[in-house]
Enzyme design. Structure first.
Site, PDB file in Angstrom:
ATOM      1  N   LYS A  31      52.534  53.469  11.820  1.00  0.00           N
ATOM      2  CA  LYS A  31      50.886  53.291  11.494  1.00  0.00           C
ATOM      3  C   LYS A  31      50.686  51.499  11.342  1.00  0.00           C
ATOM      4  O   LYS A  31      49.506  51.314  11.347  1.00  0.00           O
ATOM      5  CB  LYS A  31      49.915  53.914  10.483  1.00  0.00           C
TER       6      LYS A  31
ATOM      7  N   LYS B 223      24.668  74.415  25.445  1.00  0.00           N
ATOM      8  CA  LYS B 223      25.167  75.502  25.142  1.00  0.00           C
ATOM      9  C   LYS B 223      25.989  76.057  25.897  1.00  0.00           C
ATOM     10  O   LYS B 223      24.951  76.715  26.516  1.00  0.00           O
ATOM     11  CB  LYS B 223      24.086  76.159  23.963  1.00  0.00           C
TER      12      LYS B 223
ATOM     13  N   ASN C 232      36.134  69.131  10.421  1.00  0.00           N
ATOM     14  CA  ASN C 232      36.945  69.374   8.622  1.00  0.00           C
ATOM     15  C   ASN C 232      36.633  69.116   7.555  1.00  0.00           C
ATOM     16  O   ASN C 232      35.732  68.396   7.528  1.00  0.00           O
ATOM     17  CB  ASN C 232      38.052  68.832   8.517  1.00  0.00           C
TER      18      ASN C 232
HETATM   19  O1  C5P Z   1      48.745  60.817  11.369  1.00  0.00           O
HETATM   20  P1  C5P Z   1      47.822  61.003  10.218  1.00  0.00           P
HETATM   21  O2  C5P Z   1      46.342  61.688  10.557  1.00  0.00           O
HETATM   22  O3  C5P Z   1      48.088  62.432   9.264  1.00  0.00           O
HETATM   23  O4  C5P Z   1      47.293  60.335   9.484  1.00  0.00           O
HETATM   24  C1  C5P Z   1      46.298  59.724   8.584  1.00  0.00           C
HETATM   25  C2  C5P Z   1      46.432  58.624   8.264  1.00  0.00           C
HETATM   26  O5  C5P Z   1      46.042  58.108   9.518  1.00  0.00           O
HETATM   27  C3  C5P Z   1      44.857  58.602   7.364  1.00  0.00           C
HETATM   28  O6  C5P Z   1      44.488  56.839   6.651  1.00  0.00           O
HETATM   29  C4  C5P Z   1      43.554  58.863   8.517  1.00  0.00           C
HETATM   30  O7  C5P Z   1      41.951  58.383   7.787  1.00  0.00           O
HETATM   31  C5  C5P Z   1      44.269  57.469   9.583  1.00  0.00           C
HETATM   32  N1  C5P Z   1      43.631  58.558  11.190  1.00  0.00           N
HETATM   33  C6  C5P Z   1      42.631  57.396  11.728  1.00  0.00           C
HETATM   34  N2  C5P Z   1      42.743  57.607  12.901  1.00  0.00           N
HETATM   35  C7  C5P Z   1      43.323  59.640  13.267  1.00  0.00           C
HETATM   36  C8  C5P Z   1      43.785  59.878  12.545  1.00  0.00           C
HETATM   37  C9  C5P Z   1      44.181  59.612  11.364  1.00  0.00           C
HETATM   38  O8  C5P Z   1      42.486  56.663  10.925  1.00  0.00           O
HETATM   39  N3  C5P Z   1      42.642  59.458  14.973  1.00  0.00           N
END
Ligand code: C5P
Length: 401
Positions: A344, A288, A209
């Site tokens: 979270k 590849k 991304n």
């Molecule tokens: O679930 P989502 O990706 O929207 O959440 C965003 C938050 O979770 C951010 O703080 C990101 O750094 C963290 N994140 C993470 N590991 C992941 C996905 C998101 O630490 N696999």
């Protein structure tokens, strides 16, 4: 007992604006600083060292080998300074410092000092706008050096444009801000994740991304300035690591998880700004994948879920630890952040709108600081200002635990 005065070292280079450095000496002295001056040989053609000698009541340093009493003058100057400001700074000296060249006392001191460095460039408008100069200033800024943009106006060469040294009072204000910054994170360990992750499909393709890492790097820098010991777990970005910060470079989410598992238990505050890929290809091809040969693998890549680093750390947090996540959303920004708080295991989520080119890669952020009890709007702020606002809130949260 009277408090020891802090020492500001002014570096004066060969530019007509050198006369303004005399006023800068006075402005800093008025703010209570002890001021010393180091000049390049060229600067002495514009202002005689005797002037600075009289203004500062200190010896003025020009030559690397002149101080017989102190054969390693550059080191003692570098150590004595609580802050080193090069004002005015010519294109030449900015270029030398950006490259780490140290062929005179001033540039050697710039390389040797551990004090914060401030650079106020002043030069002809075309020299200032030259892509080489601009690149050098960017390099310096990325290394944590404060660059004070030149002012616009009438230049000594007769042209009008950007290139004037900012007013001494303004420079003294900037110096004062840096030297009086609170060390309210002293003794604290802060872990920050930043940038994107990349999830390989084959040796030449990956899923990722456009996260630039700017917000995470700004947080790391701000936390360090405020006295914290910082660990920056960073995905691949094109930013230079801020000096003095421990950077753990990673590529994939799994690597980021591993690095965080190591640092998280020891940290007081953890802030997860990284844009982690939620999924990764279940199989990474060794060679590849080729059109016409591997069409099946290329047209449908099967994915598996990555570890959720924030969630794992959030739910593993011990009493006293502060965990802050980010939520980049394109819609229902606040509602989504509120949901994330509980899932979270974070005490706060910084929610920002990344629709229509906002957030990712930009220098400014419009965000909301969402906790169980409130939603605080922050912004628009520069990523550095937002970083300080988040750290302020983290300290408030810590004080309520
Ligand atoms: O679930 P989502 O990706 O929207 O959440 C965003 C938050 O979770 C951010 O703080 C990101 O750094 C963290 N994140 C993470 N590991 C992941 C996905 C998101 O630490 N696999």
């Amino acid at each position: 007992m009277e408090e020891m005065k802090k020492t500001v070292l002014i570096g004066v280079t060969g530019c007509i604006a050198a006369y303004k450095s005399c006023e800068l000496v006075r402005a800093l002295q008025k703010k209570g600083y002890r001021v010393k001056v180091v000049m390049t040989e060229n600067a002495t053609h514009f202002v005689d060292p005797t002037t600075f000698r009289a203004l500062t009541n200190e010896p003025v340093a020009v030559n690397l080998f002149a101080g017989a009493a102190d054969p390693i003058y550059h080191i003692s100057l570098a150590q004595e300074a609580d802050l080193f400001i090069i004002a005015p700074c010519t294109a030449n000296v900015a270029a030398k410092v950006a490259c780490g060249l140290a062929d005179d006392l001033l540039t050697t001191t710039a390389l040797a000092t551990e004090a914060p460095l401030v650079i106020a460039p002043a030069m002809n408008v075309h020299m200032y706008q030259n892509a080489i100069t601009q690149q050098n200033l960017k390099t310096l800024a990325a290394r944590g050096i404060t660059i004070v943009e030149a002012d616009e106006g009438y230049l000594a060469c007769g042209e009008v444009g950007k290139g004037r040294m900012p007013e001494p009072a303004q420079l003294a204000e900037i110096v004062d801000d840096i030297l009086s910054a609170p060390k309210d994170l002293a003794g604290k360990k802060v872990m920050i994740t930043a940038g994107p992750t990349i999830e390989p499909i084959d040796p030449v393709r990956y899923i990722s991304n456009p996260s630039s890492g700017k917000q995470g790097y700004a947080l790391a820098q701000a936390a360090q300035t405020r006295g914290a010991e910082v660990v920056l777990v960073s995905g691949p970005v094109s930013l230079d690591a801020p000096a003095g910060i421990k950077v753990v470079p990673v590529k994939t989410a799994c690597q980021m998880m591993e690095a965080c598992s190591e640092s998280f238990p020891e940290c007081d505050i953890a802030i997860f700004t990284a844009a982690v890929s939620d999924m990764r290809p279940s199989i990474v091809a060794d060679a590849k994948l080729k059109k016409g040969v591997n069409d099946k693998e290329l047209s449908s890549i099967s994915l598996v879920e990555n570890p959720d680093i924030l969630k794992t750390c959030g739910h593993a947090k011990k009493p006293g630890q502060i965990v802050i996540g980010f939520a980049a959303e394109t819609n229902d920004v606040i509602e989504n952040a509120q949901k994330k708080l509980a899932t979270k295991g974070a005490q706060a989520i910084v929610a920002n709108d990344v629709s229509e080119g906002k957030g990712f890669g930009a220098d400014e952020n419009d965000a909301f600081f969402v906790t169980q009890d409130e939603v605080k709007p922050f912004g628009p702020l520069s990523k550095r200002q937002l970083a300080d606002a988040i750290l302020d809130e983290a300290l408030i949260l810590a004080s309520t635990l």
